[in-house]
Design an enzyme around this catalytic site. Sequence first.
Site, mmCIF file in Angstrom:
data_model
loop_
_atom_site.group_PDB
_atom_site.id
_atom_site.type_symbol
_atom_site.label_atom_id
_atom_site.label_comp_id
_atom_site.label_asym_id
_atom_site.label_seq_id
_atom_site.Cartn_x
_atom_site.Cartn_y
_atom_site.Cartn_z
ATOM 1 N N SER A 133 0.912 -1.311 -0.079
ATOM 2 C CA SER A 133 0.033 -0.076 -0.016
ATOM 3 C C SER A 133 0.872 1.105 0.072
ATOM 4 C CB SER A 133 -0.895 -0.077 1.229
ATOM 5 O OG SER A 133 -1.429 1.258 1.455
ATOM 6 N N TYR A 146 -2.765 -0.600 10.433
ATOM 7 C CA TYR A 146 -2.737 -0.926 9.009
ATOM 8 C C TYR A 146 -1.298 -0.179 8.476
ATOM 9 C CZ TYR A 146 -3.920 -1.356 4.057
ATOM 10 O OH TYR A 146 -3.881 -1.738 2.850
#
Length: 275
Positions: A133, A146
Site C-alpha cells: 500500500s 494498518y
Amino acid sequence: MSKSILITGCSSGIGLYCAQELHARGYLVVASCRQLDDVARLKSLGLHCVQLDLACTQSIHKGLKEALSITNGQLDALFNNGAYGQPGAVEDLPTDALRQQFEVNLFGWHELTCQVIKVMRKQPSGRIIQNSSVLGLVCLPYRGAYNASKFALEGLTDTLRLELKNTEIQISLIEPGPIESKFRANALIAFTKNIDIESSSHKQNYLAQQQRLESQTKPQPFTLGPEAVLKSLIHALESKRAKPRYYVTFPTYLFGYLKRILSTRMLDRLLNKSK
C-alpha cells in the site's frame, strides 16, 4: 502448460478481479477466500477456489495443500493480497485488535510465503508478489494498525528479496493508493467493533472518519479500478526481470517523491491534512 498462481483475498475487489482476468488470460488460477460461501460463489464463476483463512495456521496449510493438488504440486506464482484495515488512533487501539491486524496482514502472509518458497526452490523458480500500500511508504493518522502492518510487510519483503538474490525466485511489492473495493466497508466493521468512539479524546475526528467510511457515493480522490493493480501484477509475473516495486495510483507516486525531498516535519503537516 498454463502458468499456475495462488491468489489470496479473492472474495471481492482486487483479488477477485485479478483472479478472473488472469484466468481469462490462460493462467491456472487458484483463488482463495476466508468464507466457505465465497468459495462456493467463486467456483460458480468457473474459478478454482480454496478456503484459506490467513489468521489460522491450520487453514493456511490446508488451503495450500488443496491448491497444490489442483496445480499438480507446482506453483509458478503467489499473489498475497488478502488484508483489511483497522482504523483508530494508536492510543485507542486494543492490543488484541493490533495483534489481529498483524495476524492477517503479516503473519499469515509470512507463513504462507515460507511454505510456497519450499515448493519454488524445488522447481526451482517462481514469482512472489506482495500487495502492499501507499501506507507502506508513508503514514496517515488514525490508520496506525494498518500503517504498521504494511511497513512491517515492506521490511520483511525487502529482506526476503535480498536473501533470495541467488535463486530464480523473484520478489515484488505492489504499492497501490486508493482502489475501488470493499476495503472501506470492511474497515468500518473493524472500526465499530474495536474502537470506543464515545469515550475517546478523538471523538470528533472519529465521527468524521465514520462518515467517510459510510459514504457509498464519494470515492477518495484519484481512486482507480482494480485493473490498475492487474497491469502491475502482469508485469511482475511475465517480465523477464520483475521490478522490486510497482507504484500504483497518483498518490503513491506523489508521496514516494515527497518522502525523498521533504523534511519529516513538512511531510507530517501535509499528511495531517490528508486524514
